[in-house]
Scaffold this active site. Structure first.
Site, PDB file in Angstrom:
ATOM      1  N   GLY A  86       0.928  -0.976  -0.157  1.00 25.06           N
ATOM      2  CA  GLY A  86       0.075  -0.177  -0.122  1.00 25.06           C
ATOM      3  C   GLY A  86       0.866   1.374   0.005  1.00 25.06           C
ATOM      4  O   GLY A  86       1.953   1.450  -0.585  1.00 25.06           O
ATOM      5  N   TYR A 127       8.142  -2.504  -3.976  1.00 20.13           N
ATOM      6  CA  TYR A 127       7.643  -1.108  -3.259  1.00 20.13           C
ATOM      7  C   TYR A 127       6.354  -0.845  -4.044  1.00 20.13           C
ATOM      8  O   TYR A 127       6.200  -0.837  -5.346  1.00 20.13           O
ATOM      9  CB  TYR A 127       8.516  -0.196  -3.697  1.00 20.13           C
ATOM     10  CG  TYR A 127       9.718   0.011  -2.776  1.00 20.13           C
ATOM     11  CD1 TYR A 127       9.428   0.337  -1.299  1.00 20.13           C
ATOM     12  CD2 TYR A 127      11.083  -0.529  -3.044  1.00 20.13           C
ATOM     13  CE1 TYR A 127      10.527   0.542  -0.500  1.00 20.13           C
ATOM     14  CE2 TYR A 127      12.001  -0.340  -2.149  1.00 20.13           C
ATOM     15  CZ  TYR A 127      11.737   0.026  -0.745  1.00 20.13           C
ATOM     16  OH  TYR A 127      12.751   0.214   0.021  1.00 20.13           O
ATOM     17  N   GLU A 128       5.175  -0.777  -3.579  1.00 23.09           N
ATOM     18  CA  GLU A 128       3.891  -0.477  -4.067  1.00 23.09           C
ATOM     19  C   GLU A 128       3.645   1.049  -4.120  1.00 23.09           C
ATOM     20  O   GLU A 128       2.696   1.574  -4.641  1.00 23.09           O
ATOM     21  CB  GLU A 128       2.916  -1.121  -3.310  1.00 23.09           C
ATOM     22  CG  GLU A 128       2.819  -2.846  -3.326  1.00 23.09           C
ATOM     23  CD  GLU A 128       1.675  -3.319  -2.844  1.00 23.09           C
ATOM     24  OE1 GLU A 128       1.386  -4.578  -2.980  1.00 23.09           O
ATOM     25  OE2 GLU A 128       0.845  -2.732  -2.242  1.00 23.09           O
ATOM     26  N   GLU A 129       4.496   1.657  -3.328  1.00 21.08           N
ATOM     27  CA  GLU A 129       4.418   3.303  -3.272  1.00 21.08           C
ATOM     28  C   GLU A 129       5.918   3.509  -3.586  1.00 21.08           C
ATOM     29  O   GLU A 129       6.744   3.187  -2.599  1.00 21.08           O
ATOM     30  CB  GLU A 129       3.783   3.752  -2.005  1.00 21.08           C
ATOM     31  CG  GLU A 129       3.626   5.218  -1.789  1.00 21.08           C
ATOM     32  CD  GLU A 129       2.353   5.830  -2.792  1.00 21.08           C
ATOM     33  OE1 GLU A 129       2.388   6.796  -2.752  1.00 21.08           O
ATOM     34  OE2 GLU A 129       1.456   4.900  -3.280  1.00 21.08           O
TER      35      GLU A 129
END
Length: 270
Positions: A86, A127-129
């Site tokens: 997230g 990494y999602e962000e």
């Protein structure tokens, strides 16, 4: 035949998995996550520490699973996944050169730690962000992977793109260090547009093979309810079978534990 299966986990749930050489050749355990944030969510500029369950992910647990897998002629490899889920604890470099030096040293320590003693084979980047420019991300992570590979700390490395970050960040990262990246584990559960049937999933995989070599491209998914908004488990299962059979993909990955249980990271790094 499924050549590779990867499980993203923060605990020892891999011990409950049945493995057989009828289904796969290699089982990858990707430990989530090593993070460069402190207990107060402040970035530490590349000083990574483990947030998986140190009481459950032990050398003994890893060795028991490896012994079980060896009895079925299945190889087991262990990866440390750096990244986030997230928007929490995104990639953030305060200074690129310092981040690279800190990350190279701290991850080498985790991989080679006699206390952890997990016989780590590689790192995964998920990494999602990202709170950085594409250039900073590519410089930091690409150099990190190169350093760890060239120094003999790891033998394998993977990157795990998501839809939103693929074009600007991950595809350019791969292009910068293609010979150092062994796998690309695309996270299909993060598709923005609804995947209505297996043929759409297969089409999406075909599009990705124009960016990443098919021999490296895993199909990733999550069994967590919160990740089913655009891709249901049944569509991924059927589409995944087509990807394996028709496109001869090297394997798949699954997140299938309860991430909400990962709320209290360890207070110190061994």
């Amino acid at each position: 035949m499924l050549s590779i299966f990867r499980q993203y986990t923060f605990d020892d749930s891999f011990e409950q998995v049945f493995v057989s050489n009828k289904f796969l050749k290699e089982y990858q355990i990707a430990l989530t996550f090593a993070t460069d944030y402190d207990d107060d969510d402040r970035p530490t500029n590349g000083i990574f520490r483990p947030t998986w369950d140190l009481q459950k992910v032990t050398p003994e647990a890893i060795e028991r699973f490896k012994e079980k897998a060896r009895s079925m002629d299945v190889d087991v490899k262990v990866f440390i996944s750096i990244g986030n889920r997230g928007t929490h604890q995104p990639f953030k470099s305060l200074d690129n050169n310092t981040w690279i030096a800190n990350a190279t040293e701290s991850l080498a320590h985790l991989v080679q730690s006699e206390e952890l003693n997990l016989h780590v084979d590689g790192i995964d980047v998920l990494y999602e962000e990202i709170d950085a420019s594409p250039g900073d991300f590519i410089q930091c992570v690409g150099t990190l992977i190169r350093n760890l590979k060239e120094n003999g700390v790891i033998t394998e490395a993977s990157i795990s793109p998501t839809f939103n970050l693929n074009t600007e960040f991950y595809s350019r990262l791969y292009s910068s260090v293609p010979f150092f990246v062994d796998f690309v584990d695309y996270q299909f559960q993060k598709e923005v547009n609804f995947v209505m049937n297996p043929s759409v999933l297969l089409q999406r995989y075909n599009e990705l093979t124009k960016v990443y070599p098919r021999r490296k491209l895993l199909a990733g998914y999550s069994a967590e309810n919160e990740d089913w908004a655009t891709l249901s488990p049944i569509v991924f299962f059927l589409g995944g079978m087509d990807i394996l059979k028709k496109r001869r993909a090297p394997g798949i990955s699954i997140h299938y534990h309860n991430f909400s249980a990962q709320s209290s990271p360890p207070q110190s790094t061994p």
